[in-house]
Design a protein around this motif. Sequence first.
Motif, PDB file in Angstrom:
ATOM      1  N   GLU A 224      -5.305  -4.191   4.995  1.00 56.45           N
ATOM      2  CA  GLU A 224      -5.218  -3.035   4.087  1.00 56.45           C
ATOM      3  C   GLU A 224      -5.482  -3.485   2.648  1.00 56.45           C
ATOM      4  OE1 GLU A 224      -5.390   0.608   3.785  1.00 56.45           O
ATOM      5  OE2 GLU A 224      -3.916   0.490   5.385  1.00 56.45           O
TER       6      GLU A 224
ATOM      7  N   ASP B 281       0.808  -1.222   0.000  1.00 58.43           N
ATOM      8  CA  ASP B 281       0.000   0.000   0.000  1.00 58.43           C
ATOM      9  C   ASP B 281       0.842   1.272   0.000  1.00 58.43           C
ATOM     10  OD1 ASP B 281      -2.076   1.876   0.367  1.00 58.43           O
ATOM     11  OD2 ASP B 281      -1.961   1.674   2.539  1.00 58.43           O
TER      12      ASP B 281
ATOM     13  N   HIS C 292      -3.066  -1.044  12.447  1.00 57.90           N
ATOM     14  CA  HIS C 292      -3.894  -0.271  11.512  1.00 57.90           C
ATOM     15  C   HIS C 292      -4.784  -1.139  10.602  1.00 57.90           C
ATOM     16  CE1 HIS C 292      -5.055   2.852   8.705  1.00 57.90           C
ATOM     17  NE2 HIS C 292      -4.588   2.107   7.721  1.00 57.90           N
TER      18      HIS C 292
ATOM     19  N   HIS D  41     -11.777   3.508   7.090  1.00 53.55           N
ATOM     20  CA  HIS D  41     -10.736   4.225   7.821  1.00 53.55           C
ATOM     21  C   HIS D  41     -11.259   5.133   8.924  1.00 53.55           C
ATOM     22  CE1 HIS D  41      -7.942   2.440   5.065  1.00 53.55           C
ATOM     23  NE2 HIS D  41      -6.926   3.081   5.612  1.00 53.55           N
TER      24      HIS D  41
ATOM     25  N   ILE E  94      -8.930  -1.397  10.481  1.00 56.85           N
ATOM     26  CA  ILE E  94      -9.810  -1.013   9.362  1.00 56.85           C
ATOM     27  C   ILE E  94     -10.690  -2.177   8.886  1.00 56.85           C
ATOM     28  CG2 ILE E  94      -8.417   0.973   8.605  1.00 56.85           C
ATOM     29  CD1 ILE E  94      -7.680  -0.777   6.155  1.00 56.85           C
TER      30      ILE E  94
HETATM   31 ZN    ZN Z   1      -4.894   2.406   5.675  1.00 53.20          ZN
END
Ligand code: ZN
Length: 362
Positions: free
Chosen positions: A177, A129, A255, A239, A259
């Motif tokens: 992600e 990402d 993270h 997000h 998400i």
């Molecule tokens: Zn992200």
Amino acid sequence: MSDFFSIRSYRSTYQVRFCADFSADLKSELREGDFLVVDANIATLHANRVDPLRAAHPHWILQPAEPQKSYQGVEPLMDHLIRNGFRKNHRLVAIGGGITQDVTAFIASILYRGVGWIFVPTNLLSQADSCIGSKTSINFGAFKNQIGGFHPPVLILNDLSLLDTLPRDEIRSGMGEMMHYFLLTGRADFERVSREYDAALTDRTVLRGLIRRSLEIKKAMIERDEFDEGPRNVFNYGHSFGHALESYTDYAIPHGIAICFGMDIANHVSAALGLISEPEAAEMRVILQRNWRPTVPVVKDLDRYLDLLRKDKKNVGSDVRVILTRGLGDMFLTKIPLDGVVLETIRRCFDYYQATPAATAS
Ligand SMILES: [Zn+2]
Ligand SMILES: NC(=O)c1ccc[n+]([C@@H]2O[C@H](COP(=O)([O-])OP(=O)(O)OC[C@H]3O[C@@H](n4cnc5c(N)ncnc54)[C@H](O)[C@@H]3O)[C@@H](O)[C@H]2O)c1
């Protein structure tokens, strides 16, 4: 191995190259004076490949801690570069995760009005990402990622063998992600990740295919909206709800896992508002849940969570701006009130997560 693709950017076209050994590729790429910025853990865990590069090039070992991403944090490195012969025609080489990336890219964007930089992303999140997209951000006090610009690297070397030392949670974070890209594009990618998820955890060839697909999805968008002026905001899917959860748990939840919960909440809020059916939200929950397990977010103070959600995007009034969905591949920005059926749905989501035993964060 010649697996690569190119990204068009306002500065130049740059390449993401998948390689078997980043050190071999760097050895032939680097010129005299190029300067390495190496994540301290990578310098230790992958010393066999980093040490020969360090012997041949000036370098700086960076502790991957969030405070490094600040004016005070970048100053010693800038001071070192300026005093020790780093010139405008030399390049910086970041070897590490998102923190090493942001520190290096930020300095590269301002030093001598901009120098080139090369990136070797070492964790799944940065390989799949953050390595593309040009963003260079540091924090300003407590305000995260508020200072920076757009300064893409000249080359990205994606070496999946680096992932052998990555903890399992960080792998799930990167997978989360990637999932957000796959749900954004539609049924084909959703079914692909559902089918290949287990194999990707053990088979690097399968994982490389998914990384490449994530980057292709992101590439299509950043080539259209490099400066994040509108269309790219669908990438915030999951997000807002996820960031609020990260803040609530003081970043105990990585993270990409946060998400996954964020996407699940967005899907169920969409169902509650009649945008999709309950079975559609449930269908997406299957793969998201496979990835978030065994993490269990314990949100006992829902009001505090909602406050964090309101703060996330500096919302005006009582409505919050979030990305909702009309189905796989159809995400859009909208405003919702945090009361009534929306509030009830968020509460029910957290009840559902907490019904699973073995809480990891409260
Ligand atoms: Zn992200
Ligand atoms: N510029 C962007 O587009 C962008 C995008 C997303 C996130 N970010 C920023 O990135 C930061 C978070 O990035 P991150 O999660 O990569 O953090 P990070 O750079 O701190 O890496 C996380 C941890 O993983 C370790 N690690 C990295 N590779 C490893 C490996 N191969 N084996 C073992 N350990 C390894 C690091 O040493 C570190 O301890 C945040 O500051 C975020 O704002 C930037």
